[in-house]
Design a protein around this motif. Sequence first.
Motif, PDB file in Angstrom:
ATOM      1  N   GLU A  54     -18.802   2.439 -10.210  1.00  0.00           N
ATOM      2  CA  GLU A  54     -19.839   1.423 -10.355  1.00  0.00           C
ATOM      3  C   GLU A  54     -20.813   1.439  -9.178  1.00  0.00           C
ATOM      4  OE1 GLU A  54     -16.419   0.232 -10.547  1.00  0.00           O
ATOM      5  OE2 GLU A  54     -16.454   0.746 -12.661  1.00  0.00           O
ATOM      6  N   ALA A  55     -20.820   2.503  -8.385  1.00  0.00           N
ATOM      7  CA  ALA A  55     -21.719   2.664  -7.232  1.00  0.00           C
ATOM      8  C   ALA A  55     -21.438   1.643  -6.139  1.00  0.00           C
ATOM      9  CB  ALA A  55     -23.177   2.614  -7.674  1.00  0.00           C
ATOM     10  N   HIS A  56     -20.212   1.155  -6.057  1.00  0.00           N
ATOM     11  CA  HIS A  56     -19.798   0.273  -4.966  1.00  0.00           C
ATOM     12  C   HIS A  56     -19.073   1.125  -3.938  1.00  0.00           C
ATOM     13  CE1 HIS A  56     -20.827  -3.251  -7.320  1.00  0.00           C
ATOM     14  NE2 HIS A  56     -20.137  -2.750  -8.331  1.00  0.00           N
ATOM     15  N   SER A  57     -18.764   0.509  -2.821  1.00  0.00           N
ATOM     16  CA  SER A  57     -18.073   1.268  -1.777  1.00  0.00           C
ATOM     17  C   SER A  57     -16.588   1.427  -2.072  1.00  0.00           C
ATOM     18  CB  SER A  57     -18.274   0.592  -0.424  1.00  0.00           C
ATOM     19  OG  SER A  57     -17.779  -0.726  -0.463  1.00  0.00           O
ATOM     20  N   GLY A  58     -16.057   0.692  -3.010  1.00  0.00           N
ATOM     21  CA  GLY A  58     -14.667   0.846  -3.406  1.00  0.00           C
ATOM     22  C   GLY A  58     -13.737  -0.169  -2.777  1.00  0.00           C
ATOM     23  N   SER A  59     -12.602  -0.331  -3.414  1.00  0.00           N
ATOM     24  CA  SER A  59     -11.618  -1.284  -2.924  1.00  0.00           C
ATOM     25  C   SER A  59     -10.214  -0.805  -3.292  1.00  0.00           C
ATOM     26  CB  SER A  59     -11.872  -2.674  -3.517  1.00  0.00           C
ATOM     27  OG  SER A  59     -11.706  -2.637  -4.930  1.00  0.00           O
ATOM     28  N   LEU A  60      -9.252  -1.444  -2.677  1.00  0.00           N
ATOM     29  CA  LEU A  60      -7.840  -1.173  -2.928  1.00  0.00           C
ATOM     30  C   LEU A  60      -7.177  -2.448  -3.417  1.00  0.00           C
ATOM     31  CD1 LEU A  60      -7.039   0.615   0.444  1.00  0.00           C
ATOM     32  CD2 LEU A  60      -6.952   1.709  -1.791  1.00  0.00           C
ATOM     33  N   LEU A  61      -6.223  -2.304  -4.285  1.00  0.00           N
ATOM     34  CA  LEU A  61      -5.390  -3.410  -4.725  1.00  0.00           C
ATOM     35  C   LEU A  61      -3.974  -2.880  -4.757  1.00  0.00           C
ATOM     36  CD1 LEU A  61      -4.930  -6.224  -5.958  1.00  0.00           C
ATOM     37  CD2 LEU A  61      -5.403  -5.202  -8.193  1.00  0.00           C
ATOM     38  N   GLY A  62      -3.045  -3.602  -4.155  1.00  0.00           N
ATOM     39  CA  GLY A  62      -1.685  -3.092  -4.122  1.00  0.00           C
ATOM     40  C   GLY A  62      -0.649  -4.182  -3.998  1.00  0.00           C
ATOM     41  N   VAL A  63       0.582  -3.729  -3.954  1.00  0.00           N
ATOM     42  CA  VAL A  63       1.715  -4.635  -3.788  1.00  0.00           C
ATOM     43  C   VAL A  63       2.687  -4.010  -2.794  1.00  0.00           C
ATOM     44  CG1 VAL A  63       3.000  -3.707  -5.774  1.00  0.00           C
ATOM     45  CG2 VAL A  63       3.456  -6.026  -4.997  1.00  0.00           C
ATOM     46  N   PHE A  64       3.200  -4.836  -1.907  1.00  0.00           N
ATOM     47  CA  PHE A  64       4.281  -4.440  -1.007  1.00  0.00           C
ATOM     48  C   PHE A  64       5.565  -5.004  -1.567  1.00  0.00           C
ATOM     49  CE2 PHE A  64       0.978  -4.643   2.483  1.00  0.00           C
ATOM     50  CZ  PHE A  64       0.939  -3.289   2.707  1.00  0.00           C
ATOM     51  N   ILE A  65       6.611  -4.209  -1.549  1.00  0.00           N
ATOM     52  CA  ILE A  65       7.942  -4.680  -1.951  1.00  0.00           C
ATOM     53  C   ILE A  65       8.873  -4.442  -0.778  1.00  0.00           C
ATOM     54  CG2 ILE A  65       9.865  -4.410  -3.554  1.00  0.00           C
ATOM     55  CD1 ILE A  65       7.783  -3.379  -5.606  1.00  0.00           C
TER      56      ILE A  65
ATOM     57  N   LEU B 294      13.415  -9.746  -9.722  1.00  0.00           N
ATOM     58  CA  LEU B 294      12.766  -9.067  -8.606  1.00  0.00           C
ATOM     59  C   LEU B 294      12.939  -9.877  -7.318  1.00  0.00           C
ATOM     60  CD1 LEU B 294      11.013  -6.677  -7.682  1.00  0.00           C
ATOM     61  CD2 LEU B 294       9.008  -8.069  -8.242  1.00  0.00           C
ATOM     62  N   ALA B 295      12.783 -11.193  -7.393  1.00  0.00           N
ATOM     63  CA  ALA B 295      12.919 -12.050  -6.211  1.00  0.00           C
ATOM     64  C   ALA B 295      14.345 -12.070  -5.684  1.00  0.00           C
ATOM     65  CB  ALA B 295      12.459 -13.459  -6.533  1.00  0.00           C
ATOM     66  N   GLN B 296      15.316 -11.836  -6.523  1.00  0.00           N
ATOM     67  CA  GLN B 296      16.714 -11.797  -6.079  1.00  0.00           C
ATOM     68  C   GLN B 296      16.948 -10.613  -5.147  1.00  0.00           C
ATOM     69  OE1 GLN B 296      19.554 -11.855  -9.278  1.00  0.00           O
ATOM     70  NE2 GLN B 296      21.224 -11.179  -7.973  1.00  0.00           N
ATOM     71  N   TYR B 297      16.267  -9.524  -5.381  1.00  0.00           N
ATOM     72  CA  TYR B 297      16.495  -8.296  -4.628  1.00  0.00           C
ATOM     73  C   TYR B 297      15.403  -7.957  -3.620  1.00  0.00           C
ATOM     74  CZ  TYR B 297      20.096  -7.521  -8.086  1.00  0.00           C
ATOM     75  OH  TYR B 297      21.185  -7.659  -8.877  1.00  0.00           O
ATOM     76  N   SER B 298      14.258  -8.622  -3.702  1.00  0.00           N
ATOM     77  CA  SER B 298      13.158  -8.224  -2.823  1.00  0.00           C
ATOM     78  C   SER B 298      12.153  -9.350  -2.642  1.00  0.00           C
ATOM     79  CB  SER B 298      12.441  -7.010  -3.403  1.00  0.00           C
ATOM     80  OG  SER B 298      11.815  -7.355  -4.625  1.00  0.00           O
ATOM     81  N   ILE B 299      11.315  -9.162  -1.657  1.00  0.00           N
ATOM     82  CA  ILE B 299      10.125  -9.982  -1.474  1.00  0.00           C
ATOM     83  C   ILE B 299       8.965  -9.091  -1.861  1.00  0.00           C
ATOM     84  CG2 ILE B 299       8.639 -11.102   0.228  1.00  0.00           C
ATOM     85  CD1 ILE B 299      11.208 -11.613   1.881  1.00  0.00           C
ATOM     86  N   SER B 300       8.074  -9.589  -2.685  1.00  0.00           N
ATOM     87  CA  SER B 300       6.909  -8.778  -3.062  1.00  0.00           C
ATOM     88  C   SER B 300       5.654  -9.625  -2.935  1.00  0.00           C
ATOM     89  CB  SER B 300       7.057  -8.227  -4.481  1.00  0.00           C
ATOM     90  OG  SER B 300       7.149  -9.274  -5.409  1.00  0.00           O
ATOM     91  N   GLU B 301       4.596  -8.983  -2.448  1.00  0.00           N
ATOM     92  CA  GLU B 301       3.315  -9.659  -2.302  1.00  0.00           C
ATOM     93  C   GLU B 301       2.188  -8.650  -2.514  1.00  0.00           C
ATOM     94  OE1 GLU B 301       3.898 -13.428   0.630  1.00  0.00           O
ATOM     95  OE2 GLU B 301       3.266 -11.567   1.591  1.00  0.00           O
ATOM     96  N   THR B 302       1.116  -9.149  -3.076  1.00  0.00           N
ATOM     97  CA  THR B 302      -0.052  -8.311  -3.292  1.00  0.00           C
ATOM     98  C   THR B 302      -0.881  -8.233  -2.011  1.00  0.00           C
ATOM     99  OG1 THR B 302      -1.318 -10.187  -4.117  1.00  0.00           O
ATOM    100  CG2 THR B 302      -0.170  -8.832  -5.751  1.00  0.00           C
TER     101      THR B 302
END
Length: 148
Positions: free
Chosen positions: A121-132, A28-36
């Motif tokens: 869970e009655a929280h306001s919510g969150s996002l988790l992701g990755v950029f490639i 993956l690192a050979q072809y792209s940069i990825s970060e959460t």
Amino acid sequence: MFKIARTNVAAPLMPGSLDNDNHEHDLLAQYSISETWVGDFSSGVIRLKERSAKLHGLITPECGLLSLMRCYDANDHHRILEIFEQAATRSSSFCFSTTIIMPNGYRQPLFCMGESNGYEEAHSGSLLGVFIFPRFKTNTDEPVVRRQ
């Protein structure tokens, strides 16, 4: 490419489903940069890693959605906003691709995948992701609107 998929109760989101335990990092690192990245719906803050912030033209790693999208191809803004609005109302997985228009006129492709959660869970919510970010930039003969 734009896609959002709703989760169903029979197949809830798995905590840590985007953990970085992939065994193909070198390829993956050979072809792209990825970060959460993470987002908090209660504050509206999106937190990027250092390289993602730089590639988005941001001075700090914390921003709002509109600041994040400022460098994206304007033709994609409406659809990306729709995807984030849908993710903000229900736990779901999503992905999109766009192009970052760099200050030098080059166009950097971007793929984004993520999930929203926390509503159950009655929280306001969150996002988790990755950029490639593929390790190439495109340049076309078309005039490009430069980011201010």
